[in-house]
Write an enzyme that holds these catalytic residues in place. Structure first.
Site, PDB file in Angstrom:
ATOM      1  N   LYS A 173       0.838  -1.214   0.000  1.00 50.59           N
ATOM      2  CA  LYS A 173       0.000   0.000   0.000  1.00 50.59           C
ATOM      3  C   LYS A 173       0.873   1.264   0.000  1.00 50.59           C
ATOM      4  CE  LYS A 173      -3.508   2.810   0.468  1.00 50.59           C
ATOM      5  NZ  LYS A 173      -4.579   3.047  -0.486  1.00 50.59           N
ATOM      6  N   LYS A 241      -0.948  11.458   5.888  1.00 50.23           N
ATOM      7  CA  LYS A 241      -0.633  10.366   6.820  1.00 50.23           C
ATOM      8  C   LYS A 241       0.109   9.243   6.084  1.00 50.23           C
ATOM      9  CE  LYS A 241      -3.743   7.415   7.092  1.00 50.23           C
ATOM     10  NZ  LYS A 241      -4.145   6.147   6.508  1.00 50.23           N
TER      11      LYS A 241
END
Ligand code: NAP
Length: 293
Positions: A173, A241
């Site tokens: 990811k 983030k």
């Protein structure tokens, strides 16, 4: 074979549609969310609501979680009233949140001490992919747990890859976010370049779609930029983030990621302007401002 009892925790942009898809596929769903409003569409669809992650864990065989960041995953799984307090042998937790690979491995070790298997299973494909059940799902964790969770993952996604051991899904990811952030920045530059040359940026996008510059980002985020429509989608603060995860992991490994560093600065500037809740395609606003547009 009897169907597993399924829990779902975290019902935001991604959690709500994925949880609804599990109900549509015939699974009885047991859910927790902090806000009553987030629970309403699930209860209307037949889900049973509980007052803590622990209460969900007491009834479920497989628990999905889809929350914002590493501290949230830790709170839901390991904190007071968390899953671990009612967790049992052979239970599986599927964490679809995007968090740091190292954190995923640490949480997996703590849950394993209670006999619980953690699969890190972050996704790509956005809200549209979540609604359509066509997400890409990148999974880390034990093969046996992956096989048991696979029928449910197949309800939620189309491209499901068991990447490797615990944390490997989160590494995949992070790689995804490196490519996505860099491509959004490139598309934002191209759209600004076209406009400032008094050329129709929509026509440019159309021309580029068929060639090597064509991409999902050009298609979806390029359209949002053209329409000046930055309703999330994927919130910029969540993209920041994710880039923090990328750059912090790179720092630990001594890796140079110059493109990721630059795109993170653009996202930082977006948040500095108070636009953290806008879709990550709003990065074009930073490029425009830097160019006096
Ligand atoms: P979101 O709309 O902000 O939803 C996050 C949900 O998590 C909210 O409902 C929030 O509850 C809940 N939550 C956060 N902390 C919690 C805690 N400590 N305890 C209980 N619930 C908590 O975000 P999202 O877009 O669905 O993203 C969820 C995850 O998927 C993130 O890790 C994100 O990076 C990842 N992701 C998102 C996309 C996308 O396109 N949106 C794509 C791929 C991956 P409240 O409503 O009470 O705050």
């Amino acid at each position: 074979m009897t169907q597993p009892v399924v829990g779902y925790i975290g019902l935001g942009i991604m959690g709500r549609p994925t949880a609804l898809n599990l109900i549509k596929a015939g699974y009885a769903l047991h859910v927790f969310a902090r806000r009553a409003a987030a629970l309403e569409p699930l209860i209307a669809a037949g889900a049973v609501a509980y007052d803590s992650p622990k209460a969900v864990a007491a009834v479920a065989d497989i628990i999905f979680i889809n929350v914002s960041d590493t501290p949230d995953v830790e709170q839901v799984l390991l904190g007071s009233g968390g899953v671990i307090e009612a967790g049992k042998m052979e239970q599986i937790v599927v964490d679809m949140s995007t968090i740091a690979p190292i954190a995923a491995r640490n949480i997996a070790t703590k849950l394993a001490a209670r006999g619980i298997d953690l699969l890190d299973a972050p996704v790509s494909g956005g809200e549209a992919g979540a609604i359509a059940g066509t997400l890409s799902i990148m999974v880390g964790g034990k093969q046996t747990a992956f096989e048991r969770a696979l029928p449910l993952l197949q309800v939620l996604g189309k491209n499901i890859v068991h990447v490797g051991d615990s944390g490997a899904g989160q590494v995949a990811k992070a790689c995804n976010q490196i490519v996505v952030a860099g491509t959004i920045a490139a598309v934002a530059e191209a759209m600004t370049f076209a406009r400032c040359n008094q050329v129709d940026a929509g026509k440019v996008r159309e021309a580029l779609m068929g060639g090597f510059a064509g991409s999902k980002i050009l298609e979806v985020h390029g359209k949002r930029m053209l329409d000046n429509d930055f309703k999330p989608g994927f919130k910029s603060r969540l993209h920041q983030k994710d880039m923090h995860i990328v750059l912090e992991t790179a720092r630990q490994l001594g890796l140079a990621l110059p493109i990721s560093s630059q795109t993170t600065q653009l996202i930082n500037a977006l948040l500095g302007s108070g636009d953290g809740e806008l879709d990550s395609s709003a990065m074009i606003k930073v490029i425009e401002r830097m160019s006096g547009q």
